[in-house]
Design an enzyme around this catalytic site. Structure first.
Site, PDB file in Angstrom:
ATOM      1  N   GLU A  13      60.671  70.161  18.666  1.00  0.00           N
ATOM      2  CA  GLU A  13      60.122  70.198  20.026  1.00  0.00           C
ATOM      3  C   GLU A  13      61.261  70.037  21.016  1.00  0.00           C
ATOM      4  O   GLU A  13      62.177  69.251  20.804  1.00  0.00           O
ATOM      5  CB  GLU A  13      59.119  69.068  20.274  1.00  0.00           C
ATOM      6  CG  GLU A  13      57.793  69.219  19.596  1.00  0.00           C
ATOM      7  CD  GLU A  13      56.829  68.081  19.960  1.00  0.00           C
ATOM      8  OE1 GLU A  13      56.876  67.582  21.097  1.00  0.00           O
ATOM      9  OE2 GLU A  13      56.052  67.692  19.073  1.00  0.00           O
TER      10      GLU A  13
HETATM   11  C1  BGC Z   1      54.752  65.028  21.412  1.00  0.00           C
HETATM   12  C2  BGC Z   1      53.868  66.036  22.106  1.00  0.00           C
HETATM   13  C3  BGC Z   1      53.945  65.829  23.608  1.00  0.00           C
HETATM   14  C4  BGC Z   1      55.387  65.978  24.009  1.00  0.00           C
HETATM   15  C5  BGC Z   1      55.628  65.902  25.502  1.00  0.00           C
HETATM   16  C6  BGC Z   1      56.147  65.004  21.995  1.00  0.00           C
HETATM   17  O1  BGC Z   1      56.910  63.980  21.457  1.00  0.00           O
HETATM   18  O2  BGC Z   1      54.831  65.323  20.040  1.00  0.00           O
HETATM   19  O3  BGC Z   1      52.572  65.894  21.636  1.00  0.00           O
HETATM   20  O4  BGC Z   1      53.115  66.723  24.283  1.00  0.00           O
HETATM   21  O5  BGC Z   1      56.141  64.942  23.390  1.00  0.00           O
HETATM   22  O6  BGC Z   1      55.457  64.629  25.997  1.00  0.00           O
END
Ligand code: BGC
Length: 550
Positions: free
Chosen positions: A397
């Site tokens: 992410e």
């Molecule tokens: C989480 C997501 C969240 C994102 C933004 C991440 O660590 O896994 O679910 O939307 O952070 O805050």
């Protein structure tokens, strides 16, 4: 002979220039680019077709801690609109889609004695639709939404949860493992554990400050390892997939060059990232020494008979150590760190005895604690490389939040500048990054911030009965990147990564002409073409050189 060396020099310096130009902004061959969502944040259908209730259903319905009092009951309605999601993924040209499975949609009570066929069908349909479009599914087994019945038994604070998680994982491997080759067991155990610390944090909002966090952390780490070992023993030889865990990392930058600030920084890194990473990826396994020493010391001073940090047994240390095929990293931001004034009052020290701060000149985002610090990504990748033997890293992410506008230039700048720092880490520092995931495909339910901030490359129109998805301008740039396999020079100019006089091969107008393409047909075209021309050139001069010196 002299002529020969002149010639060799010419070739190698040309290679150097070309390699330098290409290396910084071009993705390595086989590098994977994808985008992510999670079940509770996007699926909706919270009580449909046999799904059981999970802790986020309960928390969003009952807790006062969601700023706009919203829920994920409908969210982006991906439960019904997944085909539209896949269409968007095709337009983006991604190699993979990272999504999570809702445990209580498959196993309504959390236990395996009752399987919800409608839930299984939903994920089968989604996986098949992805594969039909040449998009690899990267599946997260657990993204924060524990079946409520398991929470009623203590949830992640109860070590027995590791058994039930393994049972659930066996169901997933058996049902989907023939087609799913990338598995993430648990997404962000740090945030999950936080839900067992303060009531206003995340679901389940257990009030057990100082104790609950470490209990949950312990169970989450052992749960991950048990699932990894299960895959090894029962599935790997047939399914040949990869299994990892996603950890949330922030980079901490010492406020000054002083030894104290540097030590404080290392302590922060070890407490937030190392606490989960060291048992799995560390040479000796187990929690980092600084974490054990600090929590043991403070627990004793506080009058506990045992450390608040639950110990691993020697067997558990051995099972957990090495339970990985890759390191999943979430990176959003960085913070400054400095040491507090020394004190002898051990009892009143926080476990992470560090003062965190902001960067005064960093760009802000809609989420106040996510300042934009792209260079922090390069630093954290180097830290991981050094700490954990250059383990393969999947950036699981990385994303930017704003108020949801379609013309989201800041998101594009975030994307390009972070990818650029990542590529420097790869090409210049030798970091073993194998994939990048943007968070998120869709605007969605952002936990305690509800729908007040958005991370998506697609705007979701909740007030429209069809919950339409509209690509933002970042989506067009992202699709160029996946197609060309390098970074757009005009955005590198805007972010100051390259100087103005570099020839611009793209134009912003070009982006507005909806450059959508099929994932299968367009991947890697630019890379192949530029590579092709380079090799033709190299072959010509080398052959010419050969004739010249002979
Ligand atoms: C989480 C997501 C969240 C994102 C933004 C991440 O660590 O896994 O679910 O939307 O952070 O805050």
């Amino acid at each position: 002979m002299k002529r020969f060396w002149v010639y060799i020099n010419l070739i190698t310096s040309a290679w150097g220039i070309s390699h330098h130009n290409v290396s910084n902004h071009t993705f390595p061959t086989d590098f994977m680019i994808g985008i992510a969502t999670s079940a509770y944040q996007t699926e909706g259908g919270w009580n449909e077709s046999g799904k059981g209730v999970n802790i986020w259903d309960t928390f969003s319905h009952e807790s006062p801690w969601i700023v706009d009092r919203s829920t994920g009951d409908i969210a982006a309605d991906s439960y019904h609109l997944y085909r539209q999601d896949v269409e968007a993924l095709v337009q983006l040209g991604v190699d993979f889609y990272q999504f999570s499975i809702s445990w209580s949609r498959i196993l309504p009570t959390g236990f395996v004695n009752e399987v919800n066929q409608a839930g299984v069908d939903y994920y089968n349909n989604l996986i098949n639709e992805l594969l039909k479009n040449h998009i690899e599914p990267m599946v997260v087994m657990y993204h924060w939404d524990l079946p409520q019945q398991l929470q009623d038994l203590g949830g992640w604070a109860n070590p027995v949860m590791a058994d039930y998680f393994q049972d659930y994982a066996r169901v997933l491997f058996s049902m989907f493992g023939d087609r799913v080759k990338w598995w993430i067991t648990i997404s962000d155990p740090h945030s999950i554990s936080y839900g067992y610390s303060e009531p206003q944090s995340y679901a389940p909002g257990v009030n057990a400050s100082g104790v609950g966090y470490y209990l949950a952390a312990y169970t989450l780490i052992t749960s991950h390892a048990n699932v990894y070992r299960l895959y090894e023993q029962e599935f790997r030889s047939k399914q040949r997939g990869k299994v990892g865990i996603t950890l949330n990392g922030e980079w901490y930058e010492p406020k000054t060059d002083s030894q104290e600030d540097k030590q404080a920084t290392e302590m922060a890194m070890q407490f937030v990232l190392g606490l989960f990473a060291n048992p799995i990826y560390g040479l000796k396994g187990d929690y980092p020494d600084v974490v054990k020493n600090q929590v043991n010391r403070i627990s004793a001073a506080e009058g506990y008979h045992r450390s608040r940090l639950r110990k691993f047994s020697p067997d558990e240390i051995a099972t957990v150590k090495g339970a990985y095929d890759f390191f999943g990293l979430n990176y959003y931001t960085s913070r400054t760190t400095r040491a507090p004034k020394p004190t002898t009052d051990v009892k009143n020290n926080p476990d992470i005895n560090v003062i965190f701060g902001d960067f005064s000149n960093a760009t802000k985002s809609a989420v106040p604690y996510y300042e934009v610090v792209p260079w922090g990504l390069r630093k954290i990748l180097n830290w991981i490389k050094k700490e954990y033997k250059n383990v393969p890293v999947v950036i699981t992410e990385n994303g930017f939040s704003d108020d949801g506008k379609v013309n989201d230039t800041e998101r594009t700048k975030y994307l390009v500048s972070h990818m650029s720092e990542m590529l420097k880490a790869v090409h210049e520092d030798g970091c073993n990054v194998i994939a990048y995931t943007y968070w998120s495909l869709l605007d969605s339910f952002e936990w305690n911030l509800g729908y007040t901030v958005t991370f998506g490359m697609y705007q979701v129109n909740y007030s429209n009965p069809n919950i339409t998805r509209i690509p933002k301008s970042s989506a067009y740039v992202f699709s160029e990147i996946t197609r060309n396999r390098n970074l757009p020079l005009d955005y590198l100019k805007i972010t100051g990564e390259i100087s103005e006089d570099v020839t611009d091969i793209y134009s912003l107008q070009h982006r507005n002409s909806t450059p959508h393409h099929s994932a299968a047909s367009c991947k890697g075209i630019f890379f192949n073409y530029s590579g092709f021309y380079f090799y033709v050139w190299l072959a010509t001069v080398t052959y010419g050189g050969y004739i010249f010196i002979s």
